[in-house]
Write a protein that holds these residues in place. Structure first.
Motif, PDB file in Angstrom:
ATOM      1  N   SER A  30       0.817  -1.212   0.000  1.00 41.95           N
ATOM      2  CA  SER A  30       0.000   0.000   0.000  1.00 41.95           C
ATOM      3  C   SER A  30       0.848   1.258   0.000  1.00 41.95           C
ATOM      4  O   SER A  30       0.473   2.276  -0.604  1.00 41.95           O
ATOM      5  N   ILE A  31       1.998   1.218   0.669  1.00 37.95           N
ATOM      6  CA  ILE A  31       2.829   2.416   0.803  1.00 37.95           C
ATOM      7  C   ILE A  31       4.075   2.363  -0.073  1.00 37.95           C
ATOM      8  O   ILE A  31       4.952   3.227   0.039  1.00 37.95           O
ATOM      9  N   ALA A  32       4.150   1.355  -0.963  1.00 43.49           N
ATOM     10  CA  ALA A  32       5.368   1.157  -1.762  1.00 43.49           C
ATOM     11  C   ALA A  32       5.730   2.367  -2.602  1.00 43.49           C
ATOM     12  O   ALA A  32       6.911   2.677  -2.795  1.00 43.49           O
ATOM     13  N   ASP A  33       4.710   3.069  -3.144  1.00 38.15           N
ATOM     14  CA  ASP A  33       4.997   4.203  -4.030  1.00 38.15           C
ATOM     15  C   ASP A  33       4.775   5.546  -3.357  1.00 38.15           C
ATOM     16  O   ASP A  33       4.627   6.568  -4.019  1.00 38.15           O
ATOM     17  N   ARG A  34       4.776   5.558  -2.020  1.00 33.69           N
ATOM     18  CA  ARG A  34       4.570   6.807  -1.294  1.00 33.69           C
ATOM     19  C   ARG A  34       5.914   7.357  -0.820  1.00 33.69           C
ATOM     20  O   ARG A  34       6.722   6.644  -0.250  1.00 33.69           O
ATOM     21  N   VAL A  85      -2.124   3.155  11.217  1.00 36.61           N
ATOM     22  CA  VAL A  85      -3.554   3.473  11.321  1.00 36.61           C
ATOM     23  C   VAL A  85      -4.039   4.189  10.062  1.00 36.61           C
ATOM     24  O   VAL A  85      -5.131   3.909   9.553  1.00 36.61           O
ATOM     25  N   GLU A  86      -3.223   5.101   9.541  1.00 34.70           N
ATOM     26  CA  GLU A  86      -3.603   5.825   8.321  1.00 34.70           C
ATOM     27  C   GLU A  86      -3.710   4.874   7.130  1.00 34.70           C
ATOM     28  O   GLU A  86      -4.602   5.011   6.291  1.00 34.70           O
ATOM     29  N   THR A  87      -2.818   3.906   7.081  1.00 29.42           N
ATOM     30  CA  THR A  87      -2.871   2.943   5.984  1.00 29.42           C
ATOM     31  C   THR A  87      -4.103   2.058   6.093  1.00 29.42           C
ATOM     32  O   THR A  87      -4.768   1.779   5.097  1.00 29.42           O
ATOM     33  N   ILE A  88      -4.409   1.614   7.307  1.00 30.21           N
ATOM     34  CA  ILE A  88      -5.619   0.805   7.512  1.00 30.21           C
ATOM     35  C   ILE A  88      -6.849   1.606   7.122  1.00 30.21           C
ATOM     36  O   ILE A  88      -7.767   1.088   6.466  1.00 30.21           O
ATOM     37  N   LEU A 112      -9.113   0.081   4.465  1.00 34.76           N
ATOM     38  CA  LEU A 112     -10.256  -0.627   5.055  1.00 34.76           C
ATOM     39  C   LEU A 112     -11.296   0.285   5.694  1.00 34.76           C
ATOM     40  O   LEU A 112     -12.185  -0.218   6.386  1.00 34.76           O
ATOM     41  N   THR A 113     -11.224   1.575   5.513  1.00 33.35           N
ATOM     42  CA  THR A 113     -12.111   2.612   6.056  1.00 33.35           C
ATOM     43  C   THR A 113     -11.631   3.089   7.428  1.00 33.35           C
ATOM     44  O   THR A 113     -10.980   2.352   8.180  1.00 33.35           O
ATOM     45  N   GLU A 114     -11.986   4.303   7.749  1.00 30.75           N
ATOM     46  CA  GLU A 114     -11.604   4.915   9.027  1.00 30.75           C
ATOM     47  C   GLU A 114     -12.273   4.213  10.194  1.00 30.75           C
ATOM     48  O   GLU A 114     -11.692   4.067  11.270  1.00 30.75           O
ATOM     49  N   ASP A 115     -13.545   3.792  10.012  1.00 27.86           N
ATOM     50  CA  ASP A 115     -14.263   3.122  11.101  1.00 27.86           C
ATOM     51  C   ASP A 115     -13.514   1.864  11.553  1.00 27.86           C
ATOM     52  O   ASP A 115     -13.357   1.606  12.750  1.00 27.86           O
ATOM     53  N   ILE A 116     -13.056   1.088  10.602  1.00 27.34           N
ATOM     54  CA  ILE A 116     -12.338  -0.139  10.938  1.00 27.34           C
ATOM     55  C   ILE A 116     -10.998   0.192  11.577  1.00 27.34           C
ATOM     56  O   ILE A 116     -10.582  -0.464  12.540  1.00 27.34           O
ATOM     57  N   ALA A 117     -10.332   1.217  11.091  1.00 25.72           N
ATOM     58  CA  ALA A 117      -9.048   1.615  11.672  1.00 25.72           C
ATOM     59  C   ALA A 117      -9.217   2.001  13.131  1.00 25.72           C
ATOM     60  O   ALA A 117      -8.416   1.592  13.990  1.00 25.72           O
ATOM     61  N   VAL A 118     -10.260   2.756  13.428  1.00 22.81           N
ATOM     62  CA  VAL A 118     -10.528   3.166  14.813  1.00 22.81           C
ATOM     63  C   VAL A 118     -10.847   1.954  15.674  1.00 22.81           C
ATOM     64  O   VAL A 118     -10.343   1.799  16.786  1.00 22.81           O
TER      65      VAL A 118
END
Length: 267
Positions: A90-94, A101-104, A108-114
């Protein structure tokens, strides 16, 4: 225009992109399997948390007296699985740093990350939500793979056309036009006109592709006009098919004018 053209070099970039997308798909499949292996625990008794904007009702769990509960530890297990499988792709090209948490949240949405970060409980509802989002990402990967296969077909078709035209140009420039009779010159002129039409059709078809949409690593449509420069960002041109076709079209036009000049002298 000798040697490799931009469209030839583009094929290498495309292969690298296809490999990266395939690895991303494998990562989601591995993550999905590991999530499925983590048993979920239904909340029993106690008072439920009041749902917030970041915690859907379906994911709300009883208020825990301690942060580290068996169910909460399973959230840690799921986060670790995500970090080991999906996050590297996910972050390979960043260029900038991004927290787990930001990647999740991005995948997968902010709700799931929280919900996973608070470690309040790995419930059946949360597990289902995670698996549903993973399935959505997998469908997007499949769509992108299909788009890249279509892009490969376009590149290979363009390379076939360009190689054919380049081969003819190299062979026809081997001799002097002064030695050609009228019929030979006319045949060359007609062939060059046919090649120009072929390149014009290639350019038109390519431009039409840019109005089509696909998904790229996330929600919503992404037009080919955005996708193509991303794939070929390592090249010195953003649109290799158009660049090669346009340049070759100009060469054919120049050659045709030269042949036409010789034709008029034969009249």
């Amino acid at each position: 225009m000798t040697g490799s053209t931009a469209v030839h070099r583009a094929l290498e970039c495309l292969q690298a992109e296809q490999d990266a997308v395939a690895d991303r798909g494998d990562a989601f499949e591995t993550f999905k399997r590991r999530v499925q292996e983590v048993p979920a625990e239904s909340p029993i008794g106690g008072h439920r948390q009041r749902p917030t904007g970041s915690t859907p009702t379906a994911m709300a769990t009883p208020v825990q007296s301690q942060r580290s509960t068996p169910s909460g530890e399973r959230c840690i297990t799921v986060r670790a699985a995500f970090e080991e499988t999906v996050r590297p792709h996910s972050i390979a090209d960043r260029a900038d740093d991004e927290s787990l948490v930001e990647t999740i949240a991005a995948e997968l949405t902010e709700d799931i990350a929280v919900a996973l970060t608070t470690e309040t409980g790995w419930t059946p509802a949360l597990k289902t939500a995670v698996l549903e989002e993973v399935t959505t990402r997998q469908r997007e990967v499949e769509l992108l793979e299909e788009t890249l296969r279509s892009e490969r077909a376009t590149l290979e078709g363009a390379i076939e056309d360009i190689d054919d035209i380049l081969g003819w140009l190299r062979s026809t420039t081997a001799g002097s036009l002064l030695q050609c009779d009228f019929e030979t010159l006319r045949a060359k002129h007609e062939q060059l006109e046919a090649y120009r039409e072929r390149l014009d059709a290639l350019t038109t078809e390519r431009q039409a592709q840019f109005t089509e949409s696909t998904n790229r690593y996330g929600r919503g449509g992404t037009r080919h006009r955005t996708l193509i420069p991303a794939i070929y960002s390592d090249l010195d041109v953003q649109y290799p098919v158009l660049s090669s076709a346009t340049r070759l079209y100009g060469i054919c036009s120049d050659c045709q004018r030269t042949v036409r000049t010789h034709l008029t002298r034969r009249v």
